[in-house]
Write an enzyme that holds these catalytic residues in place. Structure first.
Site, short mmCIF file in Angstrom:
data_model
loop_
_atom_site.label_atom_id
_atom_site.label_comp_id
_atom_site.label_asym_id
_atom_site.label_seq_id
_atom_site.Cartn_x
_atom_site.Cartn_y
_atom_site.Cartn_z
N ASP A 169 -0.92 -5.44 9.77
CA ASP A 169 -1.90 -4.48 9.29
C ASP A 169 -3.12 -5.26 8.80
O ASP A 169 -3.06 -5.96 7.79
CB ASP A 169 -1.28 -3.67 8.14
N TRP A 223 0.87 -1.17 0.00
CA TRP A 223 0.00 0.00 0.00
C TRP A 223 0.91 1.23 0.00
O TRP A 223 1.83 1.31 0.83
CB TRP A 223 -0.87 -0.05 1.26
N LYS A 245 -13.28 -0.51 5.98
CA LYS A 245 -13.70 -1.29 4.81
C LYS A 245 -14.78 -2.31 5.19
O LYS A 245 -15.79 -2.40 4.52
CB LYS A 245 -12.50 -2.02 4.18
C1 LIG Z 1 -3.32 -2.14 3.53
C2 LIG Z 1 -4.01 -0.98 4.14
N1 LIG Z 1 -3.74 -0.65 5.38
C3 LIG Z 1 -4.32 0.40 6.00
C4 LIG Z 1 -5.24 1.16 5.32
C5 LIG Z 1 -5.84 2.35 6.03
O1 LIG Z 1 -7.18 2.30 6.18
P1 LIG Z 1 -8.01 3.50 6.83
O2 LIG Z 1 -8.84 4.08 5.75
O3 LIG Z 1 -8.80 2.85 7.91
O4 LIG Z 1 -7.02 4.47 7.38
C6 LIG Z 1 -5.55 0.87 4.00
C7 LIG Z 1 -6.49 1.71 3.25
O5 LIG Z 1 -6.66 1.65 2.07
C8 LIG Z 1 -4.93 -0.24 3.40
O6 LIG Z 1 -5.21 -0.60 2.13
#
Ligand SMILES: Cc1ncc(COP(=O)(O)O)c(C=O)c1O
Length: 396
Positions: A209, A128, A244
């Site tokens: 994560d 990411w 999500k």
């Molecule tokens: C792999 C990953 N980690 C963390 C996040 C962060 O999510 P949030 O929107 O809750 O900050 C995302 C968001 O796209 C993600 O894809």
């Protein structure tokens, strides 16, 4: 003063949203933006969320401050979903509500920086795009290693083993708990077992994560690697996002959990995360976490949420199956999990897919499988074939 700043590039996904909106071709397909979409192409408010919001509207009688930890009942009620029902985990964990999974990652990075500023963060690529900057902006060195080969769509497991085996005691290993973003390629349970052995043998700290629990194979299965690692290691961090799996994106709902078997260290970690939250955002936003808590406190709303999440998961996996069925070369897509797969392509090819075929995906070749309908599979395959992304001309 501000004249001294360097300009930063704009987020390319935002430009993609604008370009898609401006395209007036009827058959255009949006595989770009990384949010769930239903069969009507909408990102709806989940029915369980609406029910919880209605309940909160009628019953919430104060907006007074909750404190830097946020809604601790929310933090507690998520625990059995993430960690299972084993009471031993509960004694080894402290948690805090954060603004999304991003806030949890940032807070965890700052905790690591406070505890061991010389710790390196090992990050498999591609990942990411926000991962590396979150850790480096918390002044932690990030060391990247190749995690997958996009040409073959295979994990480069020897590269993973080599990177982890050469890390020093106390280094941190960032791991996607499930539904790897951007590739959809998760480790097999056997690979997770080997990774766990290396973590234990080299005394490395996993930072898991978990941003898509329930969107891969279901809530329990998606948590299995996290639980296996936590059974084995002495210390770990878990960044969790509800944005999500509850469809709460803009409400910014997440939690950071810190696990250690040392009671004294646990209390120190607890006071440090609260103090670090206080100087960052003081207190997390309440509404989204209150919605999740309300759902989890109610058997009826929980059942509604679980059923909706399962529906979402089945839809994404159905789209994966449709693409895999439409072309032999895309068979790998049905073995991958979560919202994303990452095709191997140049940014020129991604631009040609947009310009000539109205198929929008990130320049990196990342596609959001929730952005399509099963009936779009053939059009996507025709476009990919026309742009030379598929080797064989065989239809599966
Ligand atoms: C792999 C990953 N980690 C963390 C996040 C962060 O999510 P949030 O929107 O809750 O900050 C995302 C968001 O796209 C993600 O894809």
């Amino acid at each position: 003063m501000f004249d001294e700043l360097n300009s930063r590039p704009a987020d390319s996904l935002l430009a993609l949203i604008k370009a898609f909106q401006a395209d007036d071709r009827p058959g255009k397909i949006d595989l770009g933006v990384g949010v769930y979409r239903d069969s009507m192409g909408r990102t709806p408010v989940m029915r369980a969320v609406k029910a919880a919001e209605q309940f909160l509207l009628e019953t919430q009688d104060s907006k007074k401050y909750l404190g830097p930890e946020g809604d601790l009942q929310f933090v507690r009620l998520l625990q059995p979903i993430i960690f299972g029902k084993s009471p031993t985990f509960a004694q080894r964990l402290v948690g805090i509500q954060t603004p999304g999974g991003s806030g949890a990652l940032r807070l965890g990075a700052e905790l690591i920086q406070a505890a061991n500023p010389s710790a390196k963060v090992l990050l498999g690529t591609p990942s990411w795009p926000n991962h590396a900057p979150i850790f480096s902006s918390a002044r932690l060195p990030v060391e990247e290693y190749a995690f997958v080969d996009l040409m073959s769509q295979q994990v480069k497991f020897e590269s993973v083993v080599a990177a982890l085996s050469s890390a020093r005691e106390g280094d941190v290993v960032l791991l996607h708990g499930c539904c790897h973003n951007p590739t959809g390629i998760d480790f097999t349970m056997e690979q997770w077992r080997q990774i766990t052995e290396i973590l234990v043998a080299h005394r490395l700290i996993p930072f898991i994560d978990l941003a898509y629990q329930g969107l891969g194979d279901g809530l329990e299965q998606d948590a299995a690697p996290t639980r296996m690692i936590l059974e084995a290691v002495d210390e770990a961090l878990i960044a969790y996002s509800c944005d999500k799996n509850f469809g709460l994106y803009r409400e910014r709902v997440g939690a950071l959990y810190v696990m250690t078997r040392n009671e004294d260290a646990l209390r120190k970690a607890e006071s440090n995360i609260a103090a670090l939250a206080r100087v960052n955002w003081s207190m997390p936003p309440d509404h989204g976490a209150a919605v999740v808590r309300t759902i989890l406190e109610s058997e009826e709303m929980s059942a509604m949420w679980r059923a909706e999440l399962e529906e979402m998961c089945l839809r994404v996996n159905g789209n994966r199956a449709a693409l895999a069925d439409a072309a032999l070369d895309l068979a790998f897509i049905s073995r991958q999990r979560g919202l994303f797969s990452n095709l191997s392509m140049s940014k020129e090819t991604a631009a040609a897919l947009r310009a000539r075929h109205g198929i929008y995906m990130a320049d990196s070749g990342r596609m959001n499988l929730a952005g399509m309908q099963p009936a779009d599979a053939d059009a996507i395959v025709v476009a990919l074939r026309a742009e030379g992304c598929l080797k064989s001309s065989t239809v599966a």
